[in-house]
Design a protein around this motif. Structure first.
Motif, PDB file in Angstrom:
ATOM      1  N   ALA A  24      42.052  53.836  22.288  1.00  0.00           N
ATOM      2  CA  ALA A  24      42.550  54.281  20.988  1.00  0.00           C
ATOM      3  C   ALA A  24      41.617  55.369  20.448  1.00  0.00           C
ATOM      4  CB  ALA A  24      42.592  53.104  20.019  1.00  0.00           C
ATOM      5  N   PRO A  25      42.142  56.253  19.579  1.00  0.00           N
ATOM      6  CA  PRO A  25      41.261  57.230  18.932  1.00  0.00           C
ATOM      7  C   PRO A  25      40.155  56.489  18.168  1.00  0.00           C
ATOM      8  CG  PRO A  25      43.562  57.756  18.521  1.00  0.00           C
ATOM      9  CD  PRO A  25      43.536  56.404  19.171  1.00  0.00           C
ATOM     10  N   GLY A  26      38.929  56.971  18.287  1.00  0.00           N
ATOM     11  CA  GLY A  26      37.810  56.332  17.587  1.00  0.00           C
ATOM     12  C   GLY A  26      37.306  55.063  18.250  1.00  0.00           C
ATOM     13  N   ALA A  27      37.742  54.784  19.481  1.00  0.00           N
ATOM     14  CA  ALA A  27      37.311  53.580  20.187  1.00  0.00           C
ATOM     15  C   ALA A  27      35.804  53.595  20.408  1.00  0.00           C
ATOM     16  CB  ALA A  27      38.031  53.474  21.527  1.00  0.00           C
ATOM     17  N   THR A  28      35.244  52.395  20.585  1.00  0.00           N
ATOM     18  CA  THR A  28      33.815  52.222  20.806  1.00  0.00           C
ATOM     19  C   THR A  28      33.590  51.452  22.101  1.00  0.00           C
ATOM     20  OG1 THR A  28      33.422  52.136  18.427  1.00  0.00           O
ATOM     21  CG2 THR A  28      31.701  51.253  19.830  1.00  0.00           C
ATOM     22  N   VAL A  29      32.616  51.917  22.895  1.00  0.00           N
ATOM     23  CA  VAL A  29      32.205  51.223  24.112  1.00  0.00           C
ATOM     24  C   VAL A  29      30.709  50.966  24.029  1.00  0.00           C
ATOM     25  CG1 VAL A  29      31.910  51.420  26.619  1.00  0.00           C
ATOM     26  CG2 VAL A  29      34.007  52.269  25.544  1.00  0.00           C
ATOM     27  N   ASP A  40      25.355  48.988  28.998  1.00  0.00           N
ATOM     28  CA  ASP A  40      23.956  49.163  29.373  1.00  0.00           C
ATOM     29  C   ASP A  40      23.067  49.431  28.152  1.00  0.00           C
ATOM     30  OD1 ASP A  40      22.053  49.039  31.374  1.00  0.00           O
ATOM     31  OD2 ASP A  40      22.166  51.182  31.831  1.00  0.00           O
ATOM     32  N   GLY A  41      23.357  48.736  27.050  1.00  0.00           N
ATOM     33  CA  GLY A  41      22.529  48.843  25.853  1.00  0.00           C
ATOM     34  C   GLY A  41      22.804  50.059  24.978  1.00  0.00           C
ATOM     35  N   GLN A  42      23.766  50.896  25.363  1.00  0.00           N
ATOM     36  CA  GLN A  42      24.101  52.096  24.596  1.00  0.00           C
ATOM     37  C   GLN A  42      25.507  51.966  24.030  1.00  0.00           C
ATOM     38  OE1 GLN A  42      21.921  54.764  24.154  1.00  0.00           O
ATOM     39  NE2 GLN A  42      20.462  53.417  25.148  1.00  0.00           N
ATOM     40  N   THR A  43      25.726  52.546  22.854  1.00  0.00           N
ATOM     41  CA  THR A  43      27.047  52.527  22.238  1.00  0.00           C
ATOM     42  C   THR A  43      27.599  53.944  22.196  1.00  0.00           C
ATOM     43  OG1 THR A  43      26.497  50.596  20.917  1.00  0.00           O
ATOM     44  CG2 THR A  43      28.353  51.908  20.156  1.00  0.00           C
ATOM     45  N   TYR A  44      28.873  54.076  22.578  1.00  0.00           N
ATOM     46  CA  TYR A  44      29.568  55.356  22.619  1.00  0.00           C
ATOM     47  C   TYR A  44      30.798  55.238  21.737  1.00  0.00           C
ATOM     48  CZ  TYR A  44      26.665  55.337  26.773  1.00  0.00           C
ATOM     49  OH  TYR A  44      25.594  55.228  27.629  1.00  0.00           O
ATOM     50  N   GLU A  45      30.976  56.191  20.841  1.00  0.00           N
ATOM     51  CA  GLU A  45      32.104  56.122  19.908  1.00  0.00           C
ATOM     52  C   GLU A  45      32.824  57.454  19.848  1.00  0.00           C
ATOM     53  OE1 GLU A  45      33.095  54.926  15.278  1.00  0.00           O
ATOM     54  OE2 GLU A  45      31.102  54.616  16.068  1.00  0.00           O
ATOM     55  N   GLY A  46      34.147  57.404  19.961  1.00  0.00           N
ATOM     56  CA  GLY A  46      34.970  58.602  19.864  1.00  0.00           C
ATOM     57  C   GLY A  46      35.201  59.256  21.215  1.00  0.00           C
ATOM     58  N   THR A  47      36.174  60.139  21.237  1.00  0.00           N
ATOM     59  CA  THR A  47      36.645  60.754  22.476  1.00  0.00           C
ATOM     60  C   THR A  47      35.553  61.515  23.229  1.00  0.00           C
ATOM     61  OG1 THR A  47      38.852  60.947  21.523  1.00  0.00           O
ATOM     62  CG2 THR A  47      38.399  62.286  23.464  1.00  0.00           C
ATOM     63  N   LEU A  48      34.772  62.337  22.556  1.00  0.00           N
ATOM     64  CA  LEU A  48      33.745  63.125  23.233  1.00  0.00           C
ATOM     65  C   LEU A  48      32.687  62.226  23.866  1.00  0.00           C
ATOM     66  CD1 LEU A  48      32.625  65.847  24.035  1.00  0.00           C
ATOM     67  CD2 LEU A  48      31.485  65.972  21.822  1.00  0.00           C
ATOM     68  N   ALA A  49      32.200  61.240  23.121  1.00  0.00           N
ATOM     69  CA  ALA A  49      31.178  60.334  23.654  1.00  0.00           C
ATOM     70  C   ALA A  49      31.729  59.506  24.812  1.00  0.00           C
ATOM     71  CB  ALA A  49      30.655  59.423  22.550  1.00  0.00           C
ATOM     72  N   LEU A  50      32.979  59.053  24.688  1.00  0.00           N
ATOM     73  CA  LEU A  50      33.577  58.274  25.774  1.00  0.00           C
ATOM     74  C   LEU A  50      33.786  59.129  27.014  1.00  0.00           C
ATOM     75  CD1 LEU A  50      36.193  55.969  24.009  1.00  0.00           C
ATOM     76  CD2 LEU A  50      33.840  55.474  24.669  1.00  0.00           C
TER      77      LEU A  50
END
Length: 115
Positions: A34-39, A42-52
């Motif tokens: 989904a838009p704005g999803a968060t993953v 390995d201890g790091q958080t990625y949010e949004g399309t560019l980071a994902l």
């Protein structure tokens, strides 16, 4: 190996994620979110399309590995945990990872990957 969860039928978005991620298909994997999803991985958080996108590009090339579905369970409405066994050229060579999916509107809004 520890006890594994019972296998349940997974939603389409989770099935597509698993297939696309195993195939290292970044655009197909990204389409399951989904838009704005968060993953969190390995201890790091990625949010949004560019980071994902950056996370997926890195994970697709960092190591070579195979995955085996060990089990899956429903954790409530729109929540699923998938256990996968990975073998490859990463440190340690083998690991069982838990993928905790939260769905919103048929797409993945949150994914937490942990031991």
């Amino acid at each position: 190996m520890s006890e594994t969860p019972d296998t349940v039928e997974l939603p389409e978005a989770v099935e597509r994620y698993l297939r696309a991620h195993d195939a290292h298909d970044v655009s197909a994997t990204l389409a399951t979110f989904a838009p704005g999803a968060t993953v969190t991985d390995d201890g790091q958080t990625y949010e949004g399309t560019l980071a994902l996108t950056r996370w997926l590009e890195r994970t697709a090339t960092e190591f070579t590995y195979t995955t085996t579905l060990v089990g899956a369970e429903s954790d409530g409405p729109g929540r699923y945990t998938v256990v996968q066994h990975l073998e490859g050229d990463f440190p340690g060579g083998t690991v069982d990872l838990r993928y905790r999916f939260v769905l919103d509107g048929g797409l993945i809004s949150r994914l937490d990957i942990a031991l």
